[in-house]
Design a protein around this motif. Structure first.
Motif, PDB file in Angstrom:
ATOM      1  N   THR A  99       0.811  -1.218   0.000  1.00 30.92           N
ATOM      2  CA  THR A  99       0.000   0.000   0.000  1.00 30.92           C
ATOM      3  C   THR A  99       0.841   1.263   0.000  1.00 30.92           C
ATOM      4  OG1 THR A  99      -1.699  -1.203   1.215  1.00 30.92           O
ATOM      5  CG2 THR A  99      -1.894   1.188   1.182  1.00 30.92           C
ATOM      6  N   ASN A 117      -4.946   7.866   4.429  1.00 30.80           N
ATOM      7  CA  ASN A 117      -5.375   7.258   3.168  1.00 30.80           C
ATOM      8  C   ASN A 117      -5.796   5.805   3.351  1.00 30.80           C
ATOM      9  OD1 ASN A 117      -4.884   9.637   1.745  1.00 30.80           O
ATOM     10  ND2 ASN A 117      -2.768   9.089   1.304  1.00 30.80           N
ATOM     11  N   LEU A 121      -9.472   4.030   2.634  1.00 29.37           N
ATOM     12  CA  LEU A 121      -9.609   2.814   1.839  1.00 29.37           C
ATOM     13  C   LEU A 121     -10.376   1.745   2.608  1.00 29.37           C
ATOM     14  CD1 LEU A 121      -8.961   1.080  -0.616  1.00 29.37           C
ATOM     15  CD2 LEU A 121      -6.714   0.614   0.382  1.00 29.37           C
ATOM     16  N   ARG A 125     -14.071   0.161   1.825  1.00 31.54           N
ATOM     17  CA  ARG A 125     -14.305  -1.287   1.720  1.00 31.54           C
ATOM     18  C   ARG A 125     -15.479  -1.728   2.583  1.00 31.54           C
ATOM     19  NH1 ARG A 125      -8.673  -4.494   2.571  1.00 31.54           N
ATOM     20  NH2 ARG A 125      -7.655  -4.048   0.564  1.00 31.54           N
TER      21      ARG A 125
END
Length: 244
Positions: A99, A117, A121, A125
């Protein structure tokens, strides 16, 4: 809270990352720390984890090999950190689809941005709706506002950044994002409101008020005051109000 495992064979660095950074305030819980990649791998086979942050250079198993082993967990995010600037390591990291890749010594702000960040993410999800700004940011804004109230005569962005332990550029960015006002706007607002209060007291002369709120040149103060209130200091003192 998202679960994080940190791996580094240097105990001092490991403890520093785990204990100094405000993980809980940005939505992460340090589930475990390991000085051995193999021990971390054994733990991950038994415990659910969202993110692994690992050094590359380690004696028993390096971070790249660990990342390769972790590919069997498709939802697990991996962050590598290393003192190596060599492109071959970054290229390998890209192939492993990690990542992020951070360089030692790890910059506080880079780490913060990285995990901001990652949280976005993970939230995406899990279809997590964005909530109120993290406590961490509210504390930063609160401390900056306190600095401005106490030091508005000579306050500046560099001084505020030193007070909260961030770089001026990064503080300027997050202050604007989280408070809705730029740093200079907030400072000007405090100065002008204080000047407005003082103008209601006839004992204060105009140049004294200018100096008190941080202006060495009374003309500059008059221009700033008029831009804020839409009337001159003299008009304001005489009861004319141009700003709602």
């Amino acid at each position: 809270m998202y679960r994080l495992v940190i791996v580094d064979d240097e105990r001092k660095i490991l403890d520093g990352i785990a204990e100094i950074f405000p993980w809980n305030n940005i939505g992460f819980q340090v589930a475990a720390c390991f000085t051995s990649a193999r021990e971390a791998l054994c733990y991950l086979e038994e415990e659910p984890v969202d993110v692994v942050m690992t050094d590359i250079s380690m004696p028993d198993m390096d971070g790249l090999e660990l990342s390769e082993n972790l590919k069997k967990y498709p939802d697990l995010l991996v962050v590598l950190f290393s003192s190596y600037h060599d492109y071959k390591y970054m290229r390998t990291a890209l192939k492993l689809e990690v990542t992020d890749y951070l360089l030692k010594p790890i910059n506080y702000e880079d780490l913060l941005v990285c995990f901001e960040n990652i949280k976005k993410l993970l939230d995406h999800r899990g279809n997590v709706q964005e909530e109120e700004p993290p406590t961490y940011y509210m504390e930063i804004i609160s401390r900056v506002d306190e600095y401005l109230r106490e030091n508005y005569q000579r306050a500046n962005l560099t001084g505020a950044a030193e007070a909260v332990g961030l770089s001026p550029n990064y503080l300027s960015k997050i202050y604007k994002e989280k408070s809705g006002l730029g740093f200079s706007e907030s400072l000007n607002k405090i100065r002008m409101e204080k000047a407005g209060e003082m103008l209601l007291n006839p004992e204060y002369k105009g140049y004294e008020i200018a100096f008190y709120v941080g202006y060495d040149n009374p003309k500059n103060f008059t221009r700033a005051f008029k831009a804020y209130y839409h009337v001159s200091p003299r008009e304001y003192r005489n009861g004319i109000r141009g700003k709602d």
